[in-house]
Design a protein around this motif. Structure first.
Motif, PDB file in Angstrom:
ATOM      1  N   SER A   9      87.404 -15.204  36.901  1.00  0.00           N
ATOM      2  CA  SER A   9      86.200 -14.644  36.211  1.00  0.00           C
ATOM      3  C   SER A   9      86.435 -14.825  34.767  1.00  0.00           C
ATOM      4  O   SER A   9      87.151 -14.527  34.179  1.00  0.00           O
ATOM      5  CB  SER A   9      86.063 -13.236  36.671  1.00  0.00           C
ATOM      6  N   TYR A  11      84.348 -12.632  33.081  1.00  0.00           N
ATOM      7  CA  TYR A  11      83.650 -11.441  32.385  1.00  0.00           C
ATOM      8  C   TYR A  11      84.947 -10.595  31.388  1.00  0.00           C
ATOM      9  O   TYR A  11      86.045 -10.724  31.613  1.00  0.00           O
ATOM     10  CB  TYR A  11      83.784 -10.527  33.739  1.00  0.00           C
ATOM     11  N   VAL A  71      78.741 -11.517  28.055  1.00  0.00           N
ATOM     12  CA  VAL A  71      80.066 -11.620  28.862  1.00  0.00           C
ATOM     13  C   VAL A  71      81.211 -10.751  28.555  1.00  0.00           C
ATOM     14  O   VAL A  71      81.720 -10.201  29.393  1.00  0.00           O
ATOM     15  CB  VAL A  71      80.477 -13.053  28.547  1.00  0.00           C
TER      16      VAL A  71
END
Length: 73
Positions: A9, A11, A71
């Motif tokens: 990920s 993120y 993000v």
């Protein structure tokens, strides 16, 4: 076939690693030619193979590294 689900990920990529110039250079380099950082990677060499233009790689890097990017929220 995989459709973009192999990698980790992204993120809070910048938030977790810091917003330093070294991290920005690393992110750009990894996107441009992931094979230079890990020979066994499945990540495409986006710049080296001409998949993305230089501006597109800069845009992806900015998305990952901008503190105001979705993000990093």
């Amino acid at each position: 076939l995989s459709f973009g689900t192999i990698g980790p990920s992204l993120y809070q990529f910048g938030k977790a690693r810091g917003y330093t110039d070294d991290v920005r250079k690393y992110a750009y380099g990894k996107i441009y030619n992931a094979g230079a950082y890990n020979a066994c990677t499945n990540m495409p060499r986006f710049g080296h193979k001409g998949i993305l233009t230089e501006q597109q790689i800069k845009d992806v890097t900015a998305l990952l590294m901008d503190p105001d990017s979705p993000v990093n929220k």
